[in-house]
Motif scaffolding. Structure first.
Motif, mmCIF file in Angstrom:
data_model
loop_
_atom_site.group_PDB
_atom_site.id
_atom_site.type_symbol
_atom_site.label_atom_id
_atom_site.label_comp_id
_atom_site.label_asym_id
_atom_site.label_seq_id
_atom_site.Cartn_x
_atom_site.Cartn_y
_atom_site.Cartn_z
ATOM 1 N N ALA A 71 0.837 -1.206 0.000
ATOM 2 C CA ALA A 71 0.000 0.000 0.000
ATOM 3 C C ALA A 71 0.870 1.253 0.000
ATOM 4 O O ALA A 71 0.554 2.231 -0.681
ATOM 5 C CB ALA A 71 -0.938 -0.009 1.208
ATOM 6 N N GLY A 72 1.964 1.217 0.752
ATOM 7 C CA GLY A 72 2.884 2.357 0.768
ATOM 8 C C GLY A 72 3.491 2.621 -0.594
ATOM 9 O O GLY A 72 3.634 3.773 -1.024
ATOM 10 N N LYS A 73 3.837 1.552 -1.303
ATOM 11 C CA LYS A 73 4.397 1.700 -2.654
ATOM 12 C C LYS A 73 3.359 2.282 -3.609
ATOM 13 O O LYS A 73 3.671 3.132 -4.432
ATOM 14 C CB LYS A 73 4.899 0.349 -3.160
ATOM 15 N N ARG A 74 2.122 1.794 -3.502
ATOM 16 C CA ARG A 74 1.047 2.324 -4.357
ATOM 17 C C ARG A 74 0.792 3.798 -4.054
ATOM 18 O O ARG A 74 0.586 4.605 -4.958
ATOM 19 C CB ARG A 74 -0.224 1.527 -4.166
ATOM 20 N N LEU A 75 0.802 4.136 -2.772
ATOM 21 C CA LEU A 75 0.564 5.517 -2.371
ATOM 22 C C LEU A 75 1.663 6.432 -2.899
ATOM 23 O O LEU A 75 1.397 7.559 -3.306
ATOM 24 C CB LEU A 75 0.475 5.603 -0.840
ATOM 25 N N ALA A 76 2.899 5.932 -2.940
ATOM 26 C CA ALA A 76 4.021 6.733 -3.435
ATOM 27 C C ALA A 76 3.864 7.061 -4.922
ATOM 28 O O ALA A 76 4.383 8.068 -5.397
ATOM 29 C CB ALA A 76 5.337 6.001 -3.190
ATOM 30 N N LEU A 77 3.136 6.211 -5.654
ATOM 31 C CA LEU A 77 2.942 6.439 -7.081
ATOM 32 C C LEU A 77 1.842 7.450 -7.379
ATOM 33 O O LEU A 77 1.753 7.967 -8.488
ATOM 34 C CB LEU A 77 2.611 5.115 -7.778
ATOM 35 N N LEU A 78 1.010 7.717 -6.402
ATOM 36 C CA LEU A 78 -0.099 8.649 -6.593
ATOM 37 C C LEU A 78 0.375 10.086 -6.384
ATOM 38 O O LEU A 78 1.381 10.323 -5.718
ATOM 39 C CB LEU A 78 -1.230 8.318 -5.624
#
Length: 112
Positions: free
Chosen positions: A90-97
């Motif tokens: 989730a942290g990785k996905r959030l970093a892409l947003l």
């Protein structure tokens, strides 16, 4: 929010909180643990634990999760390692947003 206004919750929310409280109560009793024992471990009054077990939606989220951790009630259907992996993902996905979220400005047409 003024004190005279009562907060309303969706039926799903109320059912989920009630289920969580019931699971805490079942697990506590199955371990032959008194309400006072669990309240002491949580660092709260027994009345606060009773509110959690009754499904009061105003109980702190951290307190509810801590009770589940103490009683080994799995959250999100995963163990601690699986939860850590999901949190990393989730942290990785959030970093892409985008870091900032704001509505698009509406253009005003004053061409009459």
């Amino acid at each position: 929010m003024p004190a005279s206004k009562k907060r309303s919750y969706a039926r799903y929310t109320l059912a989920a909180v009630e289920l969580l409280g019931t699971l805490v109560q079942i697990e506590r009793k199955s371990r032959r643990m008194t309400a006072q024992d669990l309240a002491d471990r949580l660092g709260v009054d027994r009345s606060t634990l009773q509110r959690l077990e009754r499904g009061d939606p105003k109980i702190e989220l951290g307190l509810a999760f801590e009770a589940c951790a103490i009683l080994s009630i799995p959250l999100f259907g995963e163990d601690a390692q699986g939860l850590s992996m999901r949190l990393d993902e989730a942290g990785k996905r959030l970093a892409l947003l985008p870091s900032r979220v704001r509505p698009k400005a509406l253009g005003v047409s004053d061409d009459f």
